[in-house]
Motif scaffolding. Sequence first.
Motif, PDB file in Angstrom:
ATOM      1  N   MET A   1     -17.508  -2.058   4.503  1.00  0.00           N
ATOM      2  CA  MET A   1     -17.296  -3.401   5.054  1.00  0.00           C
ATOM      3  C   MET A   1     -16.597  -4.266   4.006  1.00  0.00           C
ATOM      4  O   MET A   1     -16.902  -4.201   2.817  1.00  0.00           O
ATOM      5  N   LEU A   2     -15.665  -5.081   4.448  1.00  0.00           N
ATOM      6  CA  LEU A   2     -14.925  -5.941   3.539  1.00  0.00           C
ATOM      7  C   LEU A   2     -15.831  -7.009   2.956  1.00  0.00           C
ATOM      8  O   LEU A   2     -16.706  -7.552   3.637  1.00  0.00           O
ATOM      9  N   ASP A   3     -15.582  -7.325   1.691  1.00  0.00           N
ATOM     10  CA  ASP A   3     -16.403  -8.294   0.984  1.00  0.00           C
ATOM     11  C   ASP A   3     -15.874  -9.709   1.238  1.00  0.00           C
ATOM     12  O   ASP A   3     -14.704 -10.004   0.961  1.00  0.00           O
ATOM     13  N   LEU A   4     -16.730 -10.611   1.752  1.00  0.00           N
ATOM     14  CA  LEU A   4     -16.282 -11.947   2.112  1.00  0.00           C
ATOM     15  C   LEU A   4     -15.841 -12.748   0.881  1.00  0.00           C
ATOM     16  O   LEU A   4     -14.886 -13.524   0.948  1.00  0.00           O
ATOM     17  N   HIS A   5     -16.519 -12.541  -0.231  1.00  0.00           N
ATOM     18  CA  HIS A   5     -16.131 -13.264  -1.450  1.00  0.00           C
ATOM     19  C   HIS A   5     -14.690 -12.929  -1.840  1.00  0.00           C
ATOM     20  O   HIS A   5     -13.897 -13.830  -2.152  1.00  0.00           O
ATOM     21  N   ARG A   6     -14.334 -11.662  -1.793  1.00  0.00           N
ATOM     22  CA  ARG A   6     -12.970 -11.272  -2.150  1.00  0.00           C
ATOM     23  C   ARG A   6     -11.967 -11.784  -1.112  1.00  0.00           C
ATOM     24  O   ARG A   6     -10.844 -12.172  -1.456  1.00  0.00           O
ATOM     25  N   LEU A   7     -12.367 -11.762   0.140  1.00  0.00           N
ATOM     26  CA  LEU A   7     -11.495 -12.299   1.184  1.00  0.00           C
ATOM     27  C   LEU A   7     -11.239 -13.791   0.960  1.00  0.00           C
ATOM     28  O   LEU A   7     -10.121 -14.280   1.176  1.00  0.00           O
ATOM     29  N   ARG A   8     -12.247 -14.503   0.512  1.00  0.00           N
ATOM     30  CA  ARG A   8     -12.067 -15.930   0.240  1.00  0.00           C
ATOM     31  C   ARG A   8     -11.122 -16.147  -0.940  1.00  0.00           C
ATOM     32  O   ARG A   8     -10.340 -17.104  -0.949  1.00  0.00           O
ATOM     33  N   LEU A   9     -11.177 -15.261  -1.914  1.00  0.00           N
ATOM     34  CA  LEU A   9     -10.236 -15.368  -3.028  1.00  0.00           C
ATOM     35  C   LEU A   9      -8.800 -15.187  -2.537  1.00  0.00           C
ATOM     36  O   LEU A   9      -7.879 -15.904  -2.974  1.00  0.00           O
ATOM     37  N   LEU A  10      -8.603 -14.238  -1.631  1.00  0.00           N
ATOM     38  CA  LEU A  10      -7.272 -14.025  -1.070  1.00  0.00           C
ATOM     39  C   LEU A  10      -6.821 -15.258  -0.292  1.00  0.00           C
ATOM     40  O   LEU A  10      -5.659 -15.687  -0.396  1.00  0.00           O
ATOM     41  N   ARG A  11      -7.729 -15.825   0.476  1.00  0.00           N
ATOM     42  CA  ARG A  11      -7.416 -17.050   1.216  1.00  0.00           C
ATOM     43  C   ARG A  11      -7.068 -18.193   0.265  1.00  0.00           C
ATOM     44  O   ARG A  11      -6.134 -18.949   0.504  1.00  0.00           O
ATOM     45  N   VAL A  39      -9.645  -4.803  -6.363  1.00  0.00           N
ATOM     46  CA  VAL A  39     -10.727  -4.094  -5.665  1.00  0.00           C
ATOM     47  C   VAL A  39     -10.558  -4.227  -4.162  1.00  0.00           C
ATOM     48  O   VAL A  39     -10.735  -3.259  -3.400  1.00  0.00           O
ATOM     49  N   LEU A  40     -10.184  -5.430  -3.700  1.00  0.00           N
ATOM     50  CA  LEU A  40      -9.974  -5.645  -2.266  1.00  0.00           C
ATOM     51  C   LEU A  40      -8.834  -4.768  -1.756  1.00  0.00           C
ATOM     52  O   LEU A  40      -8.925  -4.211  -0.645  1.00  0.00           O
ATOM     53  N   GLU A  41      -7.780  -4.619  -2.528  1.00  0.00           N
ATOM     54  CA  GLU A  41      -6.678  -3.747  -2.129  1.00  0.00           C
ATOM     55  C   GLU A  41      -7.166  -2.310  -1.929  1.00  0.00           C
ATOM     56  O   GLU A  41      -6.762  -1.633  -0.969  1.00  0.00           O
ATOM     57  N   LYS A  42      -8.035  -1.855  -2.823  1.00  0.00           N
ATOM     58  CA  LYS A  42      -8.572  -0.496  -2.690  1.00  0.00           C
ATOM     59  C   LYS A  42      -9.429  -0.379  -1.441  1.00  0.00           C
ATOM     60  O   LYS A  42      -9.398   0.639  -0.741  1.00  0.00           O
ATOM     61  N   GLU A  43     -10.208  -1.421  -1.153  1.00  0.00           N
ATOM     62  CA  GLU A  43     -11.046  -1.403   0.055  1.00  0.00           C
ATOM     63  C   GLU A  43     -10.180  -1.363   1.312  1.00  0.00           C
ATOM     64  O   GLU A  43     -10.517  -0.695   2.299  1.00  0.00           O
ATOM     65  N   VAL A  44      -9.061  -2.094   1.283  1.00  0.00           N
ATOM     66  CA  VAL A  44      -8.185  -2.175   2.456  1.00  0.00           C
ATOM     67  C   VAL A  44      -7.313  -0.927   2.566  1.00  0.00           C
ATOM     68  O   VAL A  44      -6.984  -0.474   3.668  1.00  0.00           O
ATOM     69  N   GLY A  45      -6.924  -0.379   1.420  1.00  0.00           N
ATOM     70  CA  GLY A  45      -6.043   0.780   1.417  1.00  0.00           C
ATOM     71  C   GLY A  45      -4.592   0.422   1.599  1.00  0.00           C
ATOM     72  O   GLY A  45      -3.796   1.249   2.075  1.00  0.00           O
ATOM     73  N   GLU A  63      -1.767 -11.261   5.042  1.00  0.00           N
ATOM     74  CA  GLU A  63      -1.739 -12.378   5.995  1.00  0.00           C
ATOM     75  C   GLU A  63      -2.691 -12.112   7.164  1.00  0.00           C
ATOM     76  O   GLU A  63      -3.343 -13.037   7.667  1.00  0.00           O
ATOM     77  N   ILE A  64      -2.768 -10.848   7.598  1.00  0.00           N
ATOM     78  CA  ILE A  64      -3.704 -10.495   8.672  1.00  0.00           C
ATOM     79  C   ILE A  64      -5.134 -10.760   8.219  1.00  0.00           C
ATOM     80  O   ILE A  64      -5.944 -11.348   8.949  1.00  0.00           O
ATOM     81  N   LEU A  65      -5.451 -10.343   7.000  1.00  0.00           N
ATOM     82  CA  LEU A  65      -6.796 -10.563   6.476  1.00  0.00           C
ATOM     83  C   LEU A  65      -7.121 -12.049   6.359  1.00  0.00           C
ATOM     84  O   LEU A  65      -8.234 -12.478   6.688  1.00  0.00           O
ATOM     85  N   VAL A  66      -6.163 -12.837   5.897  1.00  0.00           N
ATOM     86  CA  VAL A  66      -6.404 -14.273   5.738  1.00  0.00           C
ATOM     87  C   VAL A  66      -6.661 -14.921   7.091  1.00  0.00           C
ATOM     88  O   VAL A  66      -7.547 -15.776   7.226  1.00  0.00           O
ATOM     89  N   ALA A  67      -5.913 -14.520   8.119  1.00  0.00           N
ATOM     90  CA  ALA A  67      -6.120 -15.090   9.454  1.00  0.00           C
ATOM     91  C   ALA A  67      -7.534 -14.821   9.940  1.00  0.00           C
ATOM     92  O   ALA A  67      -8.198 -15.711  10.504  1.00  0.00           O
ATOM     93  N   HIS A  68      -8.024 -13.605   9.729  1.00  0.00           N
ATOM     94  CA  HIS A  68      -9.393 -13.290  10.142  1.00  0.00           C
ATOM     95  C   HIS A  68     -10.416 -14.018   9.255  1.00  0.00           C
ATOM     96  O   HIS A  68     -11.474 -14.436   9.743  1.00  0.00           O
ATOM     97  N   THR A  69     -10.092 -14.152   7.976  1.00  0.00           N
ATOM     98  CA  THR A  69     -10.995 -14.880   7.084  1.00  0.00           C
ATOM     99  C   THR A  69     -11.127 -16.329   7.523  1.00  0.00           C
ATOM    100  O   THR A  69     -12.226 -16.910   7.496  1.00  0.00           O
ATOM    101  N   GLU A  70     -10.020 -16.950   7.942  1.00  0.00           N
ATOM    102  CA  GLU A  70     -10.066 -18.329   8.431  1.00  0.00           C
ATOM    103  C   GLU A  70     -11.006 -18.439   9.635  1.00  0.00           C
ATOM    104  O   GLU A  70     -11.776 -19.401   9.749  1.00  0.00           O
ATOM    105  N   ALA A  71     -10.942 -17.465  10.520  1.00  0.00           N
ATOM    106  CA  ALA A  71     -11.819 -17.488  11.691  1.00  0.00           C
ATOM    107  C   ALA A  71     -13.291 -17.361  11.289  1.00  0.00           C
ATOM    108  O   ALA A  71     -14.157 -18.051  11.835  1.00  0.00           O
TER     109      ALA A  71
END
Length: 313
Positions: A1-11, A39-45, A63-71
């Motif tokens: 499962m993707l880590d929300l903390h790392r997703l927020r850093l990307l956002r 690390v997030l890149e490795k998780e996403v592949g 950009e796809i990840l950021v859009a979902h993170t915003e939601a």
Amino acid sequence: MLDLHRLRLLRELKHRGTLAAVAEALSYSPSSISQQLSVLEKEVGAPLLEPVGRRVRLTAQAEILVAHTEAVLERLERAEADLAASLEGIAGVLRVAAFQTAALALVPDALSLLRDAHPRLRIEITQREPESALPALLARDFDLVITEEYPGEPGPRPAGVEYAELGEDEIRLALPSGTPPAPGHAADGGLRGLADVPWVMEPEGTASRQWATRLCRAAGFEPDVRFESTDLLLHLRLVERGHAAALLPGLVWAGRAPTVPVDRLPAEHRIRRLFTASRRGGGGHPAVRAFRTALADGFANRNGSPGGLPHRD
């Protein structure tokens, strides 16, 4: 499962533009941010960043990840609002950005109302122009922004921001005391005949400057802008001392009588609209609602509203 903390850093990187800006805002080191995104890149592949000169740009996958993170973050905003609404009383911290005349004329009364009604609510105010305040709202530096729109100059409305209209503020032409009306100028006819008058305006690139320049050009001249400042109190002082003409909103007098002669502009050019803006999902937070209500009450009840300003005959 993707880590929300790392997703927020990307956002954060998308909104702030550089790793250094993200690190400064979040009190991390740039190397730490870079490691977390690796690390997030490795998780996403898939690669999430690509170099562009000395900066980096988000890939399509990022950009796809950021859009979902915003939601996801919008849902969390709603969860925070619902949780706060379930508690007794309003407490915590509300961070507000306001442009100068709103900070001068509206914010103090709102603070007084809220201090008595919600003593456990801490409100932090920063004076900030809308051009920079709205991106900072999306970056979570503020919870609420007071913003504006000039006649015929609707500003961009970023996705993820919800607006509530606060009211209207009339802008008037202010001329130095004793200045006779120029040939061709009428008190309700705009700026005709004022081609040779020195002006003070806000800097290039601001909505106010774009509106004022367009208004002068429609009157047939290019304004002689000798003074530039975002400080409207300086604009007023220069008019009072006889150095320049200015286009001043009613809020600049903060409910007091004008100190210089003011003329009305044509109806289609005289009203700027004021709004409050919050992140989508955060508008239902009790603290945001309380501050919006206090602002609206003060705006509606203030003395010396723009519509009541005297003007030259």
